[in-house]
Design a protein around this motif. Structure first.
Motif, short mmCIF file in Angstrom:
data_model
loop_
_atom_site.label_atom_id
_atom_site.label_comp_id
_atom_site.label_asym_id
_atom_site.label_seq_id
_atom_site.Cartn_x
_atom_site.Cartn_y
_atom_site.Cartn_z
N VAL A 1 -1.58 -4.77 3.10
CA VAL A 1 -0.35 -4.84 4.21
C VAL A 1 0.53 -2.84 4.13
CG1 VAL A 1 0.98 -4.80 6.41
CG2 VAL A 1 -0.08 -6.65 5.30
N ILE A 2 0.06 -1.83 5.04
CA ILE A 2 0.21 -0.76 4.64
C ILE A 2 0.80 0.19 5.66
CG2 ILE A 2 -0.59 1.92 3.80
CD1 ILE A 2 -2.74 -0.06 3.15
N ALA A 3 2.33 0.24 6.11
CA ALA A 3 3.06 0.73 7.14
C ALA A 3 2.91 2.44 7.10
CB ALA A 3 5.01 0.41 6.85
N SER A 4 2.42 3.28 7.96
CA SER A 4 2.77 4.42 8.30
C SER A 4 3.43 4.87 9.53
CB SER A 4 0.63 4.81 8.29
OG SER A 4 0.95 6.49 7.86
N TYR A 5 2.84 5.98 10.31
CA TYR A 5 3.51 6.47 11.31
C TYR A 5 2.84 6.64 12.42
CZ TYR A 5 5.67 8.51 7.29
OH TYR A 5 7.05 9.38 6.18
N GLY A 6 1.06 5.68 12.21
CA GLY A 6 0.86 5.86 13.60
C GLY A 6 -0.21 7.09 14.06
N GLY A 7 -0.40 7.18 15.49
CA GLY A 7 -1.00 8.01 15.50
C GLY A 7 -2.63 9.16 15.45
N SER A 8 -2.84 10.56 14.36
CA SER A 8 -3.87 10.86 14.28
C SER A 8 -3.83 10.68 12.76
CB SER A 8 -4.47 12.49 14.89
OG SER A 8 -2.93 13.28 14.66
N ILE B 1 7.70 -8.05 5.21
CA ILE B 1 6.41 -7.87 5.92
C ILE B 1 5.17 -7.19 5.32
CG2 ILE B 1 6.97 -9.60 6.79
CD1 ILE B 1 6.75 -7.61 9.17
N TRP B 2 5.88 -5.90 4.34
CA TRP B 2 4.90 -4.77 4.32
C TRP B 2 5.02 -4.69 2.35
CZ3 TRP B 2 7.99 -0.70 7.11
CH2 TRP B 2 8.57 -0.34 8.70
N ASP B 3 3.35 -4.05 2.19
CA ASP B 3 3.33 -3.86 0.59
C ASP B 3 3.80 -2.69 0.34
OD1 ASP B 3 2.92 -6.29 0.01
OD2 ASP B 3 1.14 -6.37 1.55
N VAL B 4 2.73 -1.81 0.97
CA VAL B 4 2.58 -0.11 0.19
C VAL B 4 3.28 0.42 1.56
CG1 VAL B 4 1.75 1.63 -0.23
CG2 VAL B 4 0.55 -0.37 -0.58
N ILE B 5 4.27 1.48 1.25
CA ILE B 5 4.67 1.95 2.71
C ILE B 5 4.16 3.86 2.08
CG2 ILE B 5 6.69 1.01 3.07
CD1 ILE B 5 8.66 2.07 1.48
N SER B 6 3.61 4.22 3.54
CA SER B 6 3.63 5.45 2.94
C SER B 6 4.92 6.63 3.10
CB SER B 6 2.71 6.33 4.30
OG SER B 6 2.93 8.16 3.96
N ALA B 7 5.99 7.02 2.44
CA ALA B 7 7.05 7.40 2.36
C ALA B 7 7.25 8.91 1.86
CB ALA B 7 8.11 6.98 1.61
N VAL C 1 7.15 -1.74 -1.51
CA VAL C 1 8.22 -2.47 -1.58
C VAL C 1 8.78 -3.45 -1.95
CG1 VAL C 1 9.67 -3.49 0.97
CG2 VAL C 1 7.41 -1.77 1.27
N LYS C 2 10.44 -3.76 -2.52
CA LYS C 2 10.28 -4.45 -3.71
C LYS C 2 10.41 -6.15 -2.30
CE LYS C 2 14.88 -5.75 -5.97
NZ LYS C 2 16.15 -5.02 -6.25
N GLY C 3 9.70 -6.94 -3.42
CA GLY C 3 9.49 -8.16 -3.22
C GLY C 3 8.23 -8.32 -2.34
N ALA C 4 7.09 -7.00 -2.25
CA ALA C 4 6.14 -7.11 -1.39
C ALA C 4 5.22 -7.73 -1.72
CB ALA C 4 5.52 -5.42 -1.63
N GLU D 1 0.51 -7.08 -6.61
CA GLU D 1 -0.34 -6.55 -7.67
C GLU D 1 -1.59 -6.11 -6.92
OE1 GLU D 1 -4.15 -8.68 -10.47
OE2 GLU D 1 -2.13 -9.65 -9.02
N GLU D 2 -2.23 -6.25 -5.40
CA GLU D 2 -3.07 -5.89 -4.78
C GLU D 2 -2.48 -4.62 -4.12
OE1 GLU D 2 -6.88 -5.16 -4.01
OE2 GLU D 2 -6.09 -7.21 -4.60
N ALA D 3 -0.97 -4.26 -4.14
CA ALA D 3 -0.59 -2.87 -3.53
C ALA D 3 -1.58 -1.79 -4.82
CB ALA D 3 0.66 -3.19 -3.16
N MET D 4 -0.92 -2.13 -6.25
CA MET D 4 -1.04 -1.17 -6.72
C MET D 4 -2.42 -1.50 -7.00
SD MET D 4 2.07 -0.36 -8.07
CE MET D 4 3.54 -1.73 -8.43
N LYS D 5 -3.15 -2.00 -6.85
CA LYS D 5 -5.11 -1.86 -6.42
C LYS D 5 -5.13 -0.56 -5.50
CE LYS D 5 -6.16 -5.92 -9.03
NZ LYS D 5 -7.02 -7.04 -9.18
#
Length: 343
Positions: A34-41, A83-89, A258-261, A265-269
């Motif tokens: 699960v990857i969290a970003s900002y939406g839109g284009s 509930i998130w694994d990867v985030i764009s920050a 995210v800590k505790g994602a 393991e899949e997030a790193m891949k």
């Protein structure tokens, strides 16, 4: 997740990178990220360059969601409901998340990032794009263009919009008021707010990046400070607008876990896949943000490269946001900023 038709570039990129995810599940839906970003284009571009190709090549279920930001990550980690694994920050959020211990260390035995400058291969994140906030204007309202000084001139009547953040806005305002890029930090917050206050009664508001793009496309404003990629997409969608590089503020976006994602393991891949030159170049083709992987630049049309924040002639006209300064000062400045916005 929005379906996007793969173009020739994307198909080639996907095939070239599939070898990098060896060891991922080969059965469809055998794993999830699960990857969290900002939406839109911007998120549409991420989906085309990263999410969908990774899902196709690996068989992993990739879920893109929105809302990434320091406050939400902090709430998740502190509540134990991650509930998130990867985030764009962005840089400022990333530094705050590191300071609060909200991220997992990047596993560089999985993430192969040699093409990315060492200073962007951090313990808790990998810088994957450079983007900028740029001054833009309606060419019908301002056929001769608009300068940062004019943006803050109350005699220049226009419906303006700015970002709903203290960072970027304050740097832009101070440079428009004559502060040299090398003298910006530590920021003179009160001076910056005073500059913005000159035209506050002409502001439509302080808005999100996606809202700014929508306002530009719908003709609801005459001038804006917004992300170069979203501005470019608005222009490609038919907005008779232009943007410039004077007073631009360049920042780095990071992939972090995210800590505790739940699927660390899949997030790193996924991050490994997303920092490779083919995928970074494809993101730039989708939305004109600058890749950090030096090998990605060789895959781009030179005409496209000239539109990027990292292009030398463009970089000379702006400043790189000092995320470390913001890490140390964000809480205090944010309080003052929120107070000012509500006045």
């Amino acid at each position: 997740m929005k379906a996007i038709k793969f173009g020739n570039h994307l198909a080639a990129a996907m095939l070239a990178s599939s070898a990098l995810i060896a060891g991922s599940a080969t059965a469809v839906n055998a794993a999830e990220v699960v990857i969290a970003s900002y939406g839109g284009s911007f998120q549409d571009a991420q989906s085309a360059a990263f999410f969908e190709p990774y899902a196709e090549a690996s068989g992993v279920t990739v879920t893109g969601t929105t809302g990434t930001g320091y406050a939400k990550v902090k709430a998740m980690v502190e509540s134990g409901n991650v509930i998130w694994d990867v985030i764009s920050a962005d840089g400022a959020a990333y530094e705050s998340e590191v300071k609060e211990g909200l991220l997992e260390p990047i596993d560089y035995s999985v993430v192969e990032a040699e093409g990315i400058p060492e200073d962007l291969r951090k313990e808790y994140g990998v810088g994957y794009i450079k983007f900028s906030q740029n001054l833009a204007w309606d060419k019908d309202a301002f056929p001769d263009g608009l300068t940062p000084e004019q943006f803050f001139d109350p005699e220049v009547k226009a419906r303006r919009v700015m970002l709903g953040l203290p960072y970027y806005n304050l740097e832009f305002a101070l440079m428009a008021d004559g502060v040299a890029a090398e003298d910006l930090y530590p920021l003179d917050v009160e001076r910056g707010l005073a500059v913005i206050d000159r035209i506050k009664d002409q502001l439509v508001g302080f808005k999100s990046s996606s809202d700014i793009q929508a306002f530009v496309q719908q003709g609801e404003v005459d001038a804006a400070l917004g992300p170069n990629g979203r501005l470019n997409n608005a222009i490609e969608a038919g907005a008779n607008w232009a943007y410039g590089w004077n007073g631009s503020v360049v920042a780095v976006e990071y992939w972090s876990v995210v800590k505790g994602a739940p699927h660390a393991e899949e997030a790193m891949k996924f991050i490994n896949f997303a920092v490779q030159p083919e995928q970074q170049a494809e993101l730039t083709r989708q939305i004109p943000y600058g890749p950090t992987n030096i090998d990605a630049l060789d895959l781009l049309d030179p005409a496209l490269a000239e539109t990027l924040p990292s292009y030398p002639d463009n970089a000379e006209l702006g400043v790189v946001l000092d995320s470390k300064w913001w890490n140390a000062n964000l809480e205090t400045v944010k309080e003052r900023w929120d107070e000012y916005v509500l006045q």
